[in-house]
Design a protein around this motif. Structure first.
Motif, PDB file in Angstrom:
ATOM      1  N   MET A 228      -3.928 -61.967  -7.129  1.00 15.52           N
ATOM      2  CA  MET A 228      -3.240 -61.018  -7.363  1.00 15.52           C
ATOM      3  C   MET A 228      -1.717 -61.189  -6.347  1.00 15.52           C
ATOM      4  O   MET A 228      -1.926 -61.941  -5.573  1.00 15.52           O
ATOM      5  N   THR A 229      -0.264 -61.091  -6.776  1.00 17.74           N
ATOM      6  CA  THR A 229       0.827 -61.095  -6.352  1.00 17.74           C
ATOM      7  C   THR A 229       0.504 -59.625  -5.464  1.00 17.74           C
ATOM      8  O   THR A 229       0.921 -58.978  -7.058  1.00 17.74           O
ATOM      9  N   VAL A 230       1.271 -59.031  -4.214  1.00 21.06           N
ATOM     10  CA  VAL A 230       1.102 -57.973  -3.673  1.00 21.06           C
ATOM     11  C   VAL A 230       2.457 -58.048  -4.303  1.00 21.06           C
ATOM     12  O   VAL A 230       2.907 -56.916  -4.562  1.00 21.06           O
ATOM     13  N   VAL A 231       3.021 -58.147  -3.486  1.00 24.01           N
ATOM     14  CA  VAL A 231       4.665 -58.060  -3.343  1.00 24.01           C
ATOM     15  C   VAL A 231       5.190 -59.499  -3.694  1.00 24.01           C
ATOM     16  O   VAL A 231       4.822 -60.567  -3.104  1.00 24.01           O
ATOM     17  N   THR A 232       6.081 -59.506  -4.011  1.00 27.18           N
ATOM     18  CA  THR A 232       6.882 -60.970  -4.189  1.00 27.18           C
ATOM     19  C   THR A 232       8.462 -60.355  -4.024  1.00 27.18           C
ATOM     20  O   THR A 232       9.261 -59.865  -4.647  1.00 27.18           O
ATOM     21  N   THR A 233       8.700 -61.276  -4.107  1.00 23.44           N
ATOM     22  CA  THR A 233      10.722 -61.379  -3.834  1.00 23.44           C
ATOM     23  C   THR A 233      11.156 -61.918  -4.810  1.00 23.44           C
ATOM     24  O   THR A 233      10.417 -63.136  -4.962  1.00 23.44           O
ATOM     25  N   PRO A 234      11.917 -61.983  -5.261  1.00 21.64           N
ATOM     26  CA  PRO A 234      13.449 -62.732  -6.305  1.00 21.64           C
ATOM     27  C   PRO A 234      12.821 -64.057  -6.179  1.00 21.64           C
ATOM     28  O   PRO A 234      13.493 -64.312  -4.545  1.00 21.64           O
ATOM     29  N   PRO A 235      12.907 -65.439  -7.113  1.00 20.68           N
ATOM     30  CA  PRO A 235      13.359 -66.185  -6.857  1.00 20.68           C
ATOM     31  C   PRO A 235      14.665 -66.598  -6.228  1.00 20.68           C
ATOM     32  O   PRO A 235      15.598 -66.226  -6.828  1.00 20.68           O
ATOM     33  N   THR A 236      15.056 -67.579  -5.413  1.00 23.47           N
ATOM     34  CA  THR A 236      16.423 -67.712  -4.698  1.00 23.47           C
ATOM     35  C   THR A 236      17.048 -68.565  -6.148  1.00 23.47           C
ATOM     36  O   THR A 236      17.215 -68.677  -6.841  1.00 23.47           O
ATOM     37  N   PRO A 237      18.421 -67.683  -6.278  1.00 21.49           N
ATOM     38  CA  PRO A 237      18.930 -67.317  -7.550  1.00 21.49           C
ATOM     39  C   PRO A 237      20.086 -68.953  -6.859  1.00 21.49           C
ATOM     40  O   PRO A 237      20.660 -68.563  -5.514  1.00 21.49           O
ATOM     41  N   GLN A 238      20.848 -68.818  -7.728  1.00 22.56           N
ATOM     42  CA  GLN A 238      22.421 -70.287  -6.818  1.00 22.56           C
ATOM     43  C   GLN A 238      22.984 -68.887  -5.925  1.00 22.56           C
ATOM     44  O   GLN A 238      23.085 -67.846  -6.616  1.00 22.56           O
ATOM     45  N   ARG A 239      23.809 -70.090  -5.001  1.00 23.07           N
ATOM     46  CA  ARG A 239      24.150 -69.355  -4.407  1.00 23.07           C
ATOM     47  C   ARG A 239      25.567 -68.765  -4.369  1.00 23.07           C
ATOM     48  O   ARG A 239      26.320 -69.955  -5.640  1.00 23.07           O
ATOM     49  N   ASN A 240      25.953 -67.894  -4.658  1.00 26.86           N
ATOM     50  CA  ASN A 240      27.454 -67.380  -5.459  1.00 26.86           C
ATOM     51  C   ASN A 240      28.541 -66.421  -4.485  1.00 26.86           C
ATOM     52  O   ASN A 240      28.624 -65.418  -3.756  1.00 26.86           O
TER      53      ASN A 240
ATOM     54  N   LEU B 188      30.087 -63.374  -5.246  1.00 26.16           N
ATOM     55  CA  LEU B 188      29.584 -61.842  -4.573  1.00 26.16           C
ATOM     56  C   LEU B 188      29.335 -61.759  -3.765  1.00 26.16           C
ATOM     57  O   LEU B 188      29.989 -61.097  -3.750  1.00 26.16           O
ATOM     58  N   LEU B 189      29.496 -62.118  -2.627  1.00 27.69           N
ATOM     59  CA  LEU B 189      29.583 -61.868  -1.392  1.00 27.69           C
ATOM     60  C   LEU B 189      30.603 -61.323  -1.109  1.00 27.69           C
ATOM     61  O   LEU B 189      31.047 -60.740  -0.686  1.00 27.69           O
TER      62      LEU B 189
END
Ligand SMILES: Nc1ncnc2c1ncn2[C@@H]1O[C@H](COP(=O)(O)OP(=O)(O)OP(=O)(O)O)[C@@H](O)[C@H]1O
Ligand SMILES: [Mg+2]
Lengths: 339, 505
Positions: A1-13, A16-17
């Motif tokens: 079981m995964t308790v907490v997961t962060t989203p996988p790294t998307p392409q740097r955009n 957006l920044l």
């Protein structure tokens, strides 16, 4: 079981920044610009309505008559920038002039009296700053106590107005810097100008100056950022004390007297000038230049009322009151819009 | 190896709470050490005792073998300890560049060299892969960027021997976290001792070499990350096994909204220039709608429009089928819409009030100030939520300021839950909240939705969104790009693709 997961790294955009920044106009200058506009409007009204209002000397006299207030207001600017307040400045002026007049009458040399009275104000400021910092006393309370103390001391020394006849003092009072077309300014104006210049440089270019802004922005954060909060705070009140006593010296040049009732309510004028000049009462935002404009506004109101001739001088207070309201509301609006 | 930092027998007592009781802690040079524990375990307090923010009530601190006792953050900083405290602690009124350098600005003859400072700030942020206008005022940027600025400030000092990061990642997205980790690894390899606090277990397992677990202000133990499986770590942190966490896993996906009716909120072409492009969105009673997207993709902006915190300049908003212009949060609240902000420090929590007062604030405002809530009713409500959200210490009369960061977050959430809104908008409700409480909150949300409340759930954690939502709105570049019915075919990868812009079905 995964308790907490962060989203996988998307392409740097990158875009957006870039887009993340919320657009906001530079709201810091708006109050100062508003004061400047007000000043120009008031001046034009004066020139339009009254003969010889436009004379250069009339304008310069605003500085001559308010040089001491300007010096006091510069000290007050530092204090208010940290989010504090100094109510003692008017009383310090009274104390300074009284002590100076008393000692000079007793025959003390000016060379001793001058540094001594400056020291008195400075030490008083230091004391108030220390009380505020070490005992966590509200600046309002601490400087209120300072005000009573200074005024009380002055009254204790002498209840009456004491004329100053000392040679040096008279010389300083009468010193005039004349320009080509016959207009002049007094020594007081030159001193005030130097004070303003130094203050502006200190605020913009030194660590101390920036710490003043940081504390006004968020004192708790400033402490956690490792800034010398206590030292800066104490320094600011010391500085204000010094400016108040220097203002007192200028005032004694200006009036050639020492009096324990000098400078009554002057702290309020100084605060009003600073606020009208666009310094945020909660601290962290504002400029010395704004304070200069604020003092000019106060001086200009007085001049207009003098030219009008048939108005009670209490009108000055009424107009100042209205302006204060207007500017505090303006600051609210500007800061709210920025949010 | 000789310890870079050694704390022994540390004790710290606040009125009514023993925050730290005989805690030992050591930090080796060239390691990344995670400090773990539930909300209120004492992590931040240990850090603040170390850097001299708080006086210490007992114990010793040694830095590189020397006994030290700092009187304040300034002294700690001078001794080579750089700290990013929990919550962004910077000056909002100063520029980004100043916030990075204030206190150690480049100077020549005592005069600050502004252009040099801006240049260096740019470089220092570039290392975090951030390219922004450093002369702009700090508060013109989002919380995430402010957090990055705080990190830049702490990592930029060349003389740092100990770097402390208290929940630096709670408001960052995955790629920003990666940038931070890259820097942390580099500093570690240069021999810096790094203390790292996070409630994201995956992050801890990715980066930490060793960890120390605290529980209720006591030391539980010190472990090598490789030797302590995640499940064991969690049970050490919460002090019991955790079946509770697993219960909600499948919950939301199964529950479907049976009866639809008129949506509570129906946004048609609603938008605001510069904040979010016009979007359509309906939320029905009993529905949990998740908002997914990177930080800055417009998640918060969308939520703020629905709540009337910002005014739309495009489209229409229908509430219960009737056109409505919510001009102010007060009007939204009158319609039964509640909004729990992501920014608890500046928009939510009032530190000088007690837990109870903070909790009933929204409810009282909704009723109007002329009709005070009876004290008995208050106590009853507050008690219920203190229990439900496991707020610790469970004392309603404590000042909120004195609560740990995660517990403050819970109080804020409770404030809105108490009003029993018809639509609850929650922005990052589980940020900075420990695993146990996180599961509690998720369960509560699911439960409330079952009871008919609509929820708009904004979170950076995709897993969480997936677990709870019936329907997921995906945002990219301030635009709502896709709406997904949550089903078996929807998973984190699928959403990630949409977010990244390469959506192919
Ligand atoms: N200034 C204070 N006055 C009184 N009590 C405090 C103060 N600061 C913290 N506490 C209490 O000390 C305990 C430890 O708090 P601390 O902030 O260290 O927790 P934490 O482990 O950092 O939790 P979180 O994960 O929520 O940030 C809590 O019970 C908290 O309520
Ligand atoms: Mg904490």
């Amino acid at each position: 079981m995964t308790v907490v997961t962060t989203p996988p790294t998307p392409q740097r955009n990158r875009s957006l920044l870039g887009g993340r920044r919320v657009y906001r106009p530079n709201t810091k200058h708006i109050p100062v610009l508003a004061t400047l506009a007000l000043l120009i409007v008031m001046y034009s009204i004066g020139v339009y309505n009254y003969d010889s209002f436009g004379d250069t000397q009339v304008f310069l006299n605003i500085f001559v008559d308010n040089a001491f207030l300007l010096v006091v207001a510069v000290g007050m600017t530092f204090v208010i920038l940290t989010g504090g307040i100094d109510l003692s400045v008017g009383a310090v002026i009274a104390l300074t002039t009284t002590v100076a007049a008393t000692l000079l009458t007793a025959g003390w040399p000016a060379g001793v009296v001058l540094p001594l009275v400056l020291l008195i104000g400075t030490v008083l400021g230091l004391g108030m700053g220390a009380v505020i910092h070490f005992f966590k006393v509200e600046p309002f309370i601490a400087t209120l106590a300072g005000m009573f103390l200074a005024r009380g001391l002055a009254l204790l020394i002498n209840r009456n107005s004491i004329p100053i006849t000392n040679d040096f003092w008279t010389q300083m009072a009468q010193k005039r810097f004349r320009f080509d077309d016959g207009v002049f300014i007094s020594l007081n104006v030159v001193i005030a100008a130097v004070v303003v210049l130094i203050a502006a440089l200190v605020l913009a270019w030194t660590r101390f100056g920036r710490n003043v802004y940081a504390i006004g922005g968020n004192a708790d954060s400033a402490l956690l950022m490792g800034l010398p909060v206590g030292r800066t705070r104490i320094a600011v009140y010391t500085l204000s004390g010094f400016c108040a006593s220097l203002g007192g010296v200028l005032y004694s040049f200006y009036t050639s007297s020492g009096y324990s009732l000098h400078g009554q309510g002057l702290e309020l004028d100084a605060i009003a000038a600073v606020v009208i000049g666009g310094v945020l009462l909660t601290g962290g935002s504002g400029y010395v230049l704004g304070t200069v404009l604020g003092v000019l506004v106060l001086g200009l109101i007085q001049t207009i009322i003098t030219f009008q001739g048939d108005l009670n001088s209490w009108w000055t207070r009424i107009v100042v009151g209205i302006l204060l309201f207007a500017f505090i509301v303006l600051q609210r609006l500007v800061t709210r819009k920025a949010k | 190896m000789a310890e870079q930092l050694k704390m022994t027998g540390i004790k710290k007592v606040f009125p009514g709470v023993v925050a730290l009781d005989d805690v030992d802690f050591r930090l080796l040079p060239g390691e990344i050490h995670a400090l773990m524990g539930e909300n209120g375990a004492g992590k931040s307090t240990l850090i603040k005792v170390l850097t001299g923010v708080y006086d210490i009530d007992g114990g010793d601190i040694e830095l590189a073998g020397q006994k030290v006792r700092f009187t304040g953050p300034l002294q700690a900083q001078q001794a080579g300890i750089s700290t990013v405290y929990q919550e962004v602690n910077l000056c909002p009124n100063l520029s980004v560049a100043e916030n990075i350098f204030i206190g150690r600005e480049p100077r020549k003859f005592g005069r600050i060299q502004w252009s040099e400072m801006r240049k260096r700030a740019q470089v220092s942020l570039a290392r975090l892969d951030l390219d922004i206008d450093v002369s702009a005022q700090l508060d013109s940027y989002s919380l995430a960027i402010q957090q990055m600025v705080a990190i830049a400030r702490a990592t930029d000092v060349g003389t740092t021997k100990v770097l402390i990061l208290d929940e630096p990642t709670s408001s960052l997205d995955a790629s920003e976290v990666e940038q931070l980790f890259t820097i942390m690894r580099r500093l570690r390899d240069e021999g810096v001792a790094i203390l790292f606090v996070s409630h994201f277990l995956d992050q801890v397992y990715e980066i930490a070499d060793r960890m120390t677990v605290l529980r209720n202000g006591r030391l539980i133990g010190e472990y090598r990350t490789a030797e302590l499986p995640q499940m064991q770590l969690v049970s050490k942190m919460i002090g019991k096994e955790l079946e509770a966490l697993e219960q909600i896993e499948e919950h939301a996906r199964e529950a479907t909204v049976t009866e639809r009716g008129t949506p509570i909120v129906d946004a048609r072409e609603l938008g605001r220039t510069g904040a979010i492009a016009p979007f359509d969105l309906t939320i029905h009673a009993g529905e949990v709608v998740g908002l997914a997207g990177l930080l800055g993709s417009g998640r918060t902006e969308l939520a703020r429009l629905l709540f009337g915190a910002d005014r739309p300049d495009h489209g229409a908003l229908l509430i219960d089928g009737k056109p409505h212009t919510v001009k102010a949060p007060r009007e939204a609240m009158a319609e039964g819409i509640a909004f729990s902000s992501e920014n608890r420090r500046t928009e939510g929590i009032i530190g000088e009030l007690t837990v109870r007062e903070n909790m009933i604030l929204a409810m009282q405002a909704a009723r109007g100030w002329t009709r005070p809530i009876p004290r008995r009713k208050q106590d009853e409500l507050v008690d219920r939520y203190v229990k439900a959200l496991q707020i610790r210490p469970a004392d309603p009369e404590r000042l909120v300021r004195d609560l740990s960061g995660g517990n403050q977050q819970k109080v804020l959430l409770a404030r809105w839950l108490i009003t029993e809104p018809r639509l609850l908008i929650i922005d990052e409700p589980t940020r900075g909240i420990d695993v146990g409480a996180k599961a509690e909150i998720q369960r509560l949300v699911a439960q409330l939705a079952d009871g008919g409340m609509a929820v708009l759930f904004v979170s950076a954690e995709l897993e969480e969104v997936l677990r709870l939502s019936h329907k997921i709105e995906v945002l990219r570049d301030r635009r709502l790009v896709e709406e997904l019915e949550n089903g078996d075919d929807v998973d984190a990868d699928r959403i990630m693709q949409t977010i990244a812009g390469g959506a192919t079905t």
